[in-house]
Design an enzyme around this catalytic site. Structure first.
Site, PDB file in Angstrom:
ATOM      1  N   ARG A 233       0.835  -1.384  -0.126  1.00 60.30           N
ATOM      2  CA  ARG A 233       0.272   0.076  -0.515  1.00 60.30           C
ATOM      3  C   ARG A 233       1.433   1.494  -0.349  1.00 60.30           C
ATOM      4  O   ARG A 233       1.483   1.056   0.349  1.00 60.30           O
ATOM      5  CB  ARG A 233      -0.883   0.119   1.358  1.00 60.30           C
ATOM      6  CG  ARG A 233      -2.396  -0.792   1.250  1.00 60.30           C
ATOM      7  CD  ARG A 233      -3.217  -0.342   0.345  1.00 60.30           C
ATOM      8  NE  ARG A 233      -4.071  -1.320   0.258  1.00 60.30           N
ATOM      9  CZ  ARG A 233      -3.952  -2.309  -0.774  1.00 60.30           C
ATOM     10  NH1 ARG A 233      -3.941  -2.906  -1.378  1.00 60.30           N
ATOM     11  NH2 ARG A 233      -5.740  -3.018  -0.124  1.00 60.30           N
ATOM     12  N   GLU A 262      -3.309   7.154  -4.694  1.00 58.37           N
ATOM     13  CA  GLU A 262      -3.819   7.338  -6.094  1.00 58.37           C
ATOM     14  C   GLU A 262      -5.465   8.111  -6.399  1.00 58.37           C
ATOM     15  O   GLU A 262      -5.996   8.105  -6.090  1.00 58.37           O
ATOM     16  CB  GLU A 262      -4.580   5.330  -5.745  1.00 58.37           C
ATOM     17  CG  GLU A 262      -3.031   4.938  -5.562  1.00 58.37           C
ATOM     18  CD  GLU A 262      -2.420   3.666  -5.360  1.00 58.37           C
ATOM     19  OE1 GLU A 262      -3.666   2.961  -5.644  1.00 58.37           O
ATOM     20  OE2 GLU A 262      -2.100   2.901  -4.809  1.00 58.37           O
ATOM     21  N   HIS A 280      -1.085   0.385  -9.917  1.00 55.32           N
ATOM     22  CA  HIS A 280      -2.005  -0.727  -9.441  1.00 55.32           C
ATOM     23  C   HIS A 280      -2.629  -1.516  -9.451  1.00 55.32           C
ATOM     24  O   HIS A 280      -4.045  -1.707  -9.963  1.00 55.32           O
ATOM     25  CB  HIS A 280      -2.834   0.547  -7.779  1.00 55.32           C
ATOM     26  CG  HIS A 280      -3.220  -0.629  -6.936  1.00 55.32           C
ATOM     27  ND1 HIS A 280      -3.588   0.539  -5.783  1.00 55.32           N
ATOM     28  CD2 HIS A 280      -3.303  -2.254  -6.749  1.00 55.32           C
ATOM     29  CE1 HIS A 280      -4.141  -0.805  -4.588  1.00 55.32           C
ATOM     30  NE2 HIS A 280      -4.043  -2.228  -5.259  1.00 55.32           N
TER      31      HIS A 280
HETATM   32  P1  NAP Z   1      -1.057 -11.675   5.004  1.00 59.37           P
HETATM   33  O1  NAP Z   1      -1.117 -13.176   4.270  1.00 59.37           O
HETATM   34  O2  NAP Z   1      -2.530 -11.154   5.932  1.00 59.37           O
HETATM   35  O3  NAP Z   1       0.444 -11.795   5.034  1.00 59.37           O
HETATM   36  C1  NAP Z   1       0.913 -10.679   5.824  1.00 59.37           C
HETATM   37  C2  NAP Z   1       2.275 -10.591   6.144  1.00 59.37           C
HETATM   38  O4  NAP Z   1       2.582  -9.236   6.749  1.00 59.37           O
HETATM   39  C3  NAP Z   1       2.078 -11.631   7.721  1.00 59.37           C
HETATM   40  O5  NAP Z   1       2.793 -12.502   7.059  1.00 59.37           O
HETATM   41  C4  NAP Z   1       1.770 -10.501   8.379  1.00 59.37           C
HETATM   42  O6  NAP Z   1       3.057 -11.605   9.235  1.00 59.37           O
HETATM   43  C5  NAP Z   1       3.051  -9.806   8.041  1.00 59.37           C
HETATM   44  N1  NAP Z   1       2.249  -8.792   8.814  1.00 59.37           N
HETATM   45  C6  NAP Z   1       1.555  -7.869   8.856  1.00 59.37           C
HETATM   46  N2  NAP Z   1       1.918  -6.787  10.076  1.00 59.37           N
HETATM   47  C7  NAP Z   1       2.961  -6.539   9.739  1.00 59.37           C
HETATM   48  C8  NAP Z   1       3.756  -5.371  10.667  1.00 59.37           C
HETATM   49  N3  NAP Z   1       2.965  -4.359  11.242  1.00 59.37           N
HETATM   50  N4  NAP Z   1       4.381  -5.536  10.668  1.00 59.37           N
HETATM   51  C9  NAP Z   1       5.441  -7.051  10.442  1.00 59.37           C
HETATM   52  N5  NAP Z   1       4.860  -7.451   9.506  1.00 59.37           N
HETATM   53  C10 NAP Z   1       3.537  -7.298   9.140  1.00 59.37           C
HETATM   54  O7  NAP Z   1      -1.630 -11.017   3.266  1.00 59.37           O
HETATM   55  P2  NAP Z   1      -1.830 -10.996   1.927  1.00 59.37           P
HETATM   56  O8  NAP Z   1      -2.469 -11.778   1.464  1.00 59.37           O
HETATM   57  O9  NAP Z   1      -0.005 -11.777   1.437  1.00 59.37           O
HETATM   58  O10 NAP Z   1      -1.566  -9.479   1.966  1.00 59.37           O
HETATM   59  C11 NAP Z   1      -0.827  -8.160   1.866  1.00 59.37           C
HETATM   60  C12 NAP Z   1      -1.185  -7.134   1.496  1.00 59.37           C
HETATM   61  O11 NAP Z   1      -0.731  -6.730   0.217  1.00 59.37           O
HETATM   62  C13 NAP Z   1      -2.937  -6.598   1.322  1.00 59.37           C
HETATM   63  O12 NAP Z   1      -3.297  -6.658   2.621  1.00 59.37           O
HETATM   64  C14 NAP Z   1      -3.210  -5.346   0.916  1.00 59.37           C
HETATM   65  O13 NAP Z   1      -2.611  -4.314   0.997  1.00 59.37           O
HETATM   66  C15 NAP Z   1      -1.154  -6.070  -0.439  1.00 59.37           C
HETATM   67  N6  NAP Z   1      -2.118  -6.367  -1.653  1.00 59.37           N
HETATM   68  C16 NAP Z   1      -1.863  -5.561  -2.866  1.00 59.37           C
HETATM   69  C17 NAP Z   1      -2.292  -6.377  -4.309  1.00 59.37           C
HETATM   70  C18 NAP Z   1      -1.704  -4.695  -5.400  1.00 59.37           C
HETATM   71  O14 NAP Z   1      -2.633  -4.784  -5.904  1.00 59.37           O
HETATM   72  N7  NAP Z   1      -0.765  -4.289  -5.036  1.00 59.37           N
HETATM   73  C19 NAP Z   1      -2.553  -7.121  -4.274  1.00 59.37           C
HETATM   74  C20 NAP Z   1      -3.047  -7.879  -2.828  1.00 59.37           C
HETATM   75  C21 NAP Z   1      -2.541  -7.198  -2.061  1.00 59.37           C
HETATM   76  P3  NAP Z   1       2.507 -11.235  11.304  1.00 59.37           P
HETATM   77  O15 NAP Z   1       1.548 -11.059  11.514  1.00 59.37           O
HETATM   78  O16 NAP Z   1       4.129 -12.271  11.977  1.00 59.37           O
HETATM   79  O17 NAP Z   1       3.611  -9.779  11.603  1.00 59.37           O
END
Ligand code: NAP
Length: 314
Positions: A233, A262, A280
């Site tokens: 993000r 954005e 994005h």
């Molecule tokens: P996920 O499976 O929930 O993974 C998030 C990871 O981040 C977890 O391993 C978590 O581990 C870690 N995390 C969370 N809060 C943290 C913090 N404060 N400090 C350090 N690590 C932290 O989510 P995902 O499905 O992989 O998606 C991740 C993100 O990608 C989404 O939330 C979204 O914002 C972004 N995204 C972007 C696009 C795009 O089009 N560019 C598309 C989809 C998603 P811990 O809980 O152990 O910290």
């Protein structure tokens, strides 16, 4: 005959999903309303469900005007734009679309890594501008052998790690806690990981906990040979500090799919050759968008037609 359930759609959806919602519910298209406030005052109390997306979100103010809301169905995995605390307090279920987009978002991250280090889009501009006959394009930076630091080794982070490992990158990661079942090198200390890596990839959720996690001080730790890739993000990076770091050579380059405000991208970023800028498009393929739409619909079905059991609640 029972009346169809009133639902509110926050913004235009994938056409097949929108047709399904329009067909099965008494759907109001929020973005088409001439006077949204007047409509909410007159009809907000009738709305049982909100269909939205990671982009449209669901603010606390909007939820306040939907007093009988039961469920929020969101298209996208990130829910930082949804007031989930308010929803939780009121017992409103929130669903998102995890996992089905991992491959495409990870492909986008890998594409940005390759493009940023190897300068492919810059080289494409070079050819198109007719510069090749005058001089060879400068050499770039090798991907294999570099250390990739992933902030957020969740579903998408792990899909990025698998791809990067196939490109012979060494994988480091930082989460708040180590991930079970992976043998990549874990850093509890984010600063230590940034200092140790060549390419820093952001794959954490947005929101308060990660707001401007990567600031000017951390960009300085990445260093003048380091690259930043952000598919998470825009809020995760201090964008003015990033622009300054790129202008001053504090870091070598950046690949960005997400931005602070954005779809506005600052002129200063547009002017730089050492950045790759995407609008994005992380999950933006026909197949993945369809899978996301299908999952939203399964959540809606689970809630309304299968005993209030959505498939992927947050
Ligand atoms: P996920 O499976 O929930 O993974 C998030 C990871 O981040 C977890 O391993 C978590 O581990 C870690 N995390 C969370 N809060 C943290 C913090 N404060 N400090 C350090 N690590 C932290 O989510 P995902 O499905 O992989 O998606 C991740 C993100 O990608 C989404 O939330 C979204 O914002 C972004 N995204 C972007 C696009 C795009 O089009 N560019 C598309 C989809 C998603 P811990 O809980 O152990 O910290």
């Amino acid at each position: 005959m029972t009346q169809p359930t009133p639902v509110l759609i926050a913004g235009p959806l994938l056409p097949s999903l929108q047709t399904a919602v329009d067909t099965h519910f008494a759907a109001t298209h929020y973005w088409e309303l001439a006077d949204q406030q007047a409509w909410l005052q007159a009809h907000g109390a009738s709305i049982k469900a909100l269909v939205t997306s990671g982009v449209y979100g669901a603010s606390a103010a909007l939820l306040g005007q939907l007093p009988n809301l039961e469920a929020i169905f969101s298209f996208g995995v990130g829910y930082d734009a949804i007031a989930v605390d308010v929803a939780r307090d009121r017992g409103i279920v929130v669903t998102n679309t995890p996992q089905v987009l991992d491959d495409c978002v990870a492909d986008t991250a890998m594409g940005l890594i390759l493009d940023t280090l190897r300068r492919f889009t810059e080289a494409d501009r070079y050819v198109r501008a007719g510069k090749w006959p005058q001089a060879r394009f400068p050499v770039a930076v090798k991907v294999g052998g570099k250390k990739l630091g992933i902030v957020g080794l969740g579903n998408i982070g792990q899909a990025i790690a698998r791809r990067a490992a196939a490109f012979d990158m060494e994988i480091l990661y930082h989460n708040r806690s180590p991930k079970a079942g992976v043998d990549y090198r874990y850093f509890a200390d984010l600063d230590a990981m940034i200092s140790a890596c060549d390419v820093l990839v952001l794959a954490v959720p947005g929101g308060k906990a990660t707001d401007r996690l990567i600031d000017g001080r951390r960009l300085a730790l990445l260093g003048s040979k380091g690259f930043l890739i952000n598919i998470a993000r825009g809020s995760v990076v201090d964008q003015p500090a990033l622009i300054q770091a790129l202008q001053q050579g504090t870091i070598a380059g950046a690949g960005l799919d997400v931005f602070e405000a954005e779809p506005q991208v600052p002129e200063s970023l547009l002017a730089m050759d050492n950045v790759v800028l995407l609008p994005h498009v992380g999950s933006g393929t026909q197949e993945t968008r369809q899978a996301m739409g299908d999952l939203v619909w399964k959540n809606i079905e689970g809630w309304f037609y299968n005993g209030k059991r959505p498939l992927t609640p947050v």
